[in-house]
Structure formats: structure tokens, C-alpha cells
Design a protein around this motif. Structure first.
Motif, PDB file in Angstrom:
ATOM      1  N   UNK A   7     -14.006   3.893 -15.073  1.00  0.00           N
ATOM      2  CA  UNK A   7     -12.549   3.751 -15.104  1.00  0.00           C
ATOM      3  C   UNK A   7     -11.877   4.559 -13.980  1.00  0.00           C
ATOM      4  N   UNK A   8     -12.299   5.773 -13.766  1.00  0.00           N
ATOM      5  CA  UNK A   8     -11.663   6.612 -12.755  1.00  0.00           C
ATOM      6  C   UNK A   8     -11.981   6.158 -11.338  1.00  0.00           C
ATOM      7  N   UNK A  55       0.830  -1.214   0.000  1.00  0.00           N
ATOM      8  CA  UNK A  55       0.000   0.000   0.000  1.00  0.00           C
ATOM      9  C   UNK A  55       0.859   1.257   0.000  1.00  0.00           C
ATOM     10  N   UNK A  56       1.971   1.211   0.726  1.00  0.00           N
ATOM     11  CA  UNK A  56       2.876   2.372   0.725  1.00  0.00           C
ATOM     12  C   UNK A  56       3.448   2.599  -0.671  1.00  0.00           C
ATOM     13  N   UNK A  57       3.803   1.505  -1.347  1.00  0.00           N
ATOM     14  CA  UNK A  57       4.313   1.638  -2.716  1.00  0.00           C
ATOM     15  C   UNK A  57       3.224   2.165  -3.641  1.00  0.00           C
ATOM     16  N   UNK A  58       1.998   1.673  -3.450  1.00  0.00           N
ATOM     17  CA  UNK A  58       0.880   2.176  -4.264  1.00  0.00           C
ATOM     18  C   UNK A  58       0.682   3.661  -4.015  1.00  0.00           C
ATOM     19  N   UNK A  59       0.691   4.047  -2.737  1.00  0.00           N
ATOM     20  CA  UNK A  59       0.516   5.466  -2.406  1.00  0.00           C
ATOM     21  C   UNK A  59       1.656   6.306  -2.982  1.00  0.00           C
ATOM     22  N   UNK A  60       2.842   5.751  -2.939  1.00  0.00           N
ATOM     23  CA  UNK A  60       3.992   6.468  -3.494  1.00  0.00           C
ATOM     24  C   UNK A  60       3.846   6.611  -5.015  1.00  0.00           C
ATOM     25  N   UNK A  61       3.269   5.587  -5.651  1.00  0.00           N
ATOM     26  CA  UNK A  61       3.099   5.590  -7.111  1.00  0.00           C
ATOM     27  C   UNK A  61       1.798   6.252  -7.546  1.00  0.00           C
ATOM     28  N   UNK A  62       0.984   6.669  -6.631  1.00  0.00           N
ATOM     29  CA  UNK A  62      -0.329   7.204  -6.977  1.00  0.00           C
ATOM     30  C   UNK A  62      -0.264   8.421  -7.902  1.00  0.00           C
ATOM     31  N   UNK A  63       0.635   9.368  -7.676  1.00  0.00           N
ATOM     32  CA  UNK A  63       0.677  10.495  -8.619  1.00  0.00           C
ATOM     33  C   UNK A  63       0.934  10.023 -10.053  1.00  0.00           C
ATOM     34  N   UNK A  64       1.814   9.038 -10.214  1.00  0.00           N
ATOM     35  CA  UNK A  64       2.065   8.509 -11.548  1.00  0.00           C
ATOM     36  C   UNK A  64       0.827   7.817 -12.106  1.00  0.00           C
ATOM     37  N   UNK A  65       0.141   7.037 -11.234  1.00  0.00           N
ATOM     38  CA  UNK A  65      -1.074   6.370 -11.672  1.00  0.00           C
ATOM     39  C   UNK A  65      -2.164   7.379 -12.030  1.00  0.00           C
ATOM     40  N   UNK A  66      -2.291   8.430 -11.247  1.00  0.00           N
ATOM     41  CA  UNK A  66      -3.281   9.480 -11.552  1.00  0.00           C
ATOM     42  C   UNK A  66      -2.985  10.123 -12.891  1.00  0.00           C
ATOM     43  N   UNK A  67      -1.702  10.401 -13.144  1.00  0.00           N
ATOM     44  CA  UNK A  67      -1.321  10.997 -14.425  1.00  0.00           C
ATOM     45  C   UNK A  67      -1.634  10.033 -15.559  1.00  0.00           C
ATOM     46  N   UNK A  68      -1.321   8.742 -15.369  1.00  0.00           N
ATOM     47  CA  UNK A  68      -1.608   7.739 -16.397  1.00  0.00           C
ATOM     48  C   UNK A  68      -3.107   7.623 -16.645  1.00  0.00           C
ATOM     49  N   UNK A  69      -3.904   7.607 -15.591  1.00  0.00           N
ATOM     50  CA  UNK A  69      -5.360   7.531 -15.732  1.00  0.00           C
ATOM     51  C   UNK A  69      -5.870   8.767 -16.447  1.00  0.00           C
ATOM     52  N   UNK A  70      -5.343   9.898 -16.111  1.00  0.00           N
ATOM     53  CA  UNK A  70      -5.744  11.142 -16.760  1.00  0.00           C
ATOM     54  C   UNK A  70      -5.438  11.094 -18.256  1.00  0.00           C
ATOM     55  N   UNK A  71      -4.241  10.630 -18.593  1.00  0.00           N
ATOM     56  CA  UNK A  71      -3.866  10.516 -20.009  1.00  0.00           C
ATOM     57  C   UNK A  71      -4.752   9.498 -20.723  1.00  0.00           C
ATOM     58  N   UNK A  72      -5.075   8.392 -20.070  1.00  0.00           N
ATOM     59  CA  UNK A  72      -5.927   7.378 -20.682  1.00  0.00           C
ATOM     60  C   UNK A  72      -7.333   7.924 -20.907  1.00  0.00           C
ATOM     61  N   UNK A  73      -7.835   8.669 -19.936  1.00  0.00           N
ATOM     62  CA  UNK A  73      -9.153   9.267 -20.093  1.00  0.00           C
ATOM     63  C   UNK A  73      -9.151  10.267 -21.237  1.00  0.00           C
TER      64      UNK A  73
END
Length: 159
Positions: free
Chosen positions: A155-156, A97-115
Motif C-alpha cells: 500500500x505505501x 503532477x504539480x497538483x499531486x505534488x502539492x497534495x502529497x503531504x495530505x496524501x501522505x497523512x491519509x496513507x499514514x492514517x489508513x496504515x
């Protein structure tokens, strides 16, 4: 030797009778004391038996309590092992979960780009210009096309 007079014989006999009477009294006293000692010995032996029985009962009770304590200790050890496994599992999940939280900004950016990419209309010339023509297009079934609107709306929320 001189002959003993009757008075001397009577005195000697009286003395012997008194001595014999005294010996009989002393023998009676010894017998009473022996009987008293035997009774006291029996009482002491009964008392000792009672103490030994009480000691044996105490030992049996302590052994029973020791066995119960050892069983409880084994249950507690097993419980501790289970809890240690749970703690280790939770630590692992916490690290993930800590790694996920650390990677969340990258995931948010990726989700934003996918959307954003889902909103771009397909232009064949644009795809060829971007070099996407070499990537084979996957076949859409009717079900995929129907679910695509649902996927866009959900998706979001799945991340």
C-alpha cells in the motif's frame, strides 16, 4: 550642238566603265556585308535561343526547388502541430503532477492514517461507539482476506 570628239567619247566611255566597275565593287561590298549581317544575325539568334533555354532550365530548376521547399514547409508545419500537441499534453500532465505534488503531504497523512487504521483490531463495541455500526460491513471473500496482507505491504509503495 557640237559633235563630240572621239577622245571625249573614249573618256566618257572610260569614265562610265570605271563608274560601272565601282558600282559592281560597291554591290559586292554590300552583298558581303549583307551576308555578314545574316551570319551575325543567325549567331545572335542562336545565342538568344541558348540564353532562353538556359533561362527556362533555371526557371524549371527553381520551380522544382520551390515545390520541394513548399513540401518541406508543409512537413515542418505538421511536425510543429504534432509537437505543439505534445507540449500541450505535457503541460497538462505537468499541471496534474504539480497538483499531486502539492497534495502529497495530505496524501501522505491519509496513507499514514489508513496504515494505522489497518493495524487496529476490530472491536464491536468500539465500532458501535464511533457510529460505524450504521455503515454496512462489506463482505470479505477468502481471496480478499488472503490479499489483505499483500495490500498492507504494498500500500505505501503505490502512492
Amino acid at each position: 550642238m557640237s559633235a563630240l570628239s572621239t577622245v571625249q567619247i573614249k573618256e566618257a566611255n572610260a569614265h562610265l566603265a570605271a563608274l560601272h566597275h565601282r558600282v559592281a565593287e560597291l554591290e559586292g561590298t554590300v552583298r558581303e556585308q549583307a551576308e555578314s549581317l545574316i551570319r551575325k544575325d543567325e549567331q545572335y539568334q542562336a545565342s538568344i535561343r541558348d540564353m532562353v533555354d538556359a533561362k527556362d532550365r533555371d526557371i524549371a530548376e527553381l520551380q522544382k526547388r520551390l515545390t520541394q521547399s513548399e513540401e518541406e514547409m508543409q512537413r515542418l508545419k505538421a511536425s510543429i502541430k504534432d509537437k505543439d500537441r505534445d507540449v500541450e499534453r505535457l503541460r497538462h500532465q505537468s499541471r496534474i503532477l504539480a497538483q499531486i505534488c502539492h497534495s502529497r503531504p495530505l496524501l501522505n497523512a491519509l496513507v499514514s492514517l489508513m496504515a494505522e487504521a489497518e493495524g487496529i483490531p476490530c472491536l464491536p463495541n468500539v465500532e458501535q461507539c464511533n457510529g460505524l455500526s450504521s455503515v454496512p460491513d462489506y463482505a470479505h471473500s477468502e481471496e480478499d482476506l488472503e490479499d489483505s496482507d499483500i495490500d498492507r505491504t504494498l500500500f505505501g509503495t503505490t502512492v
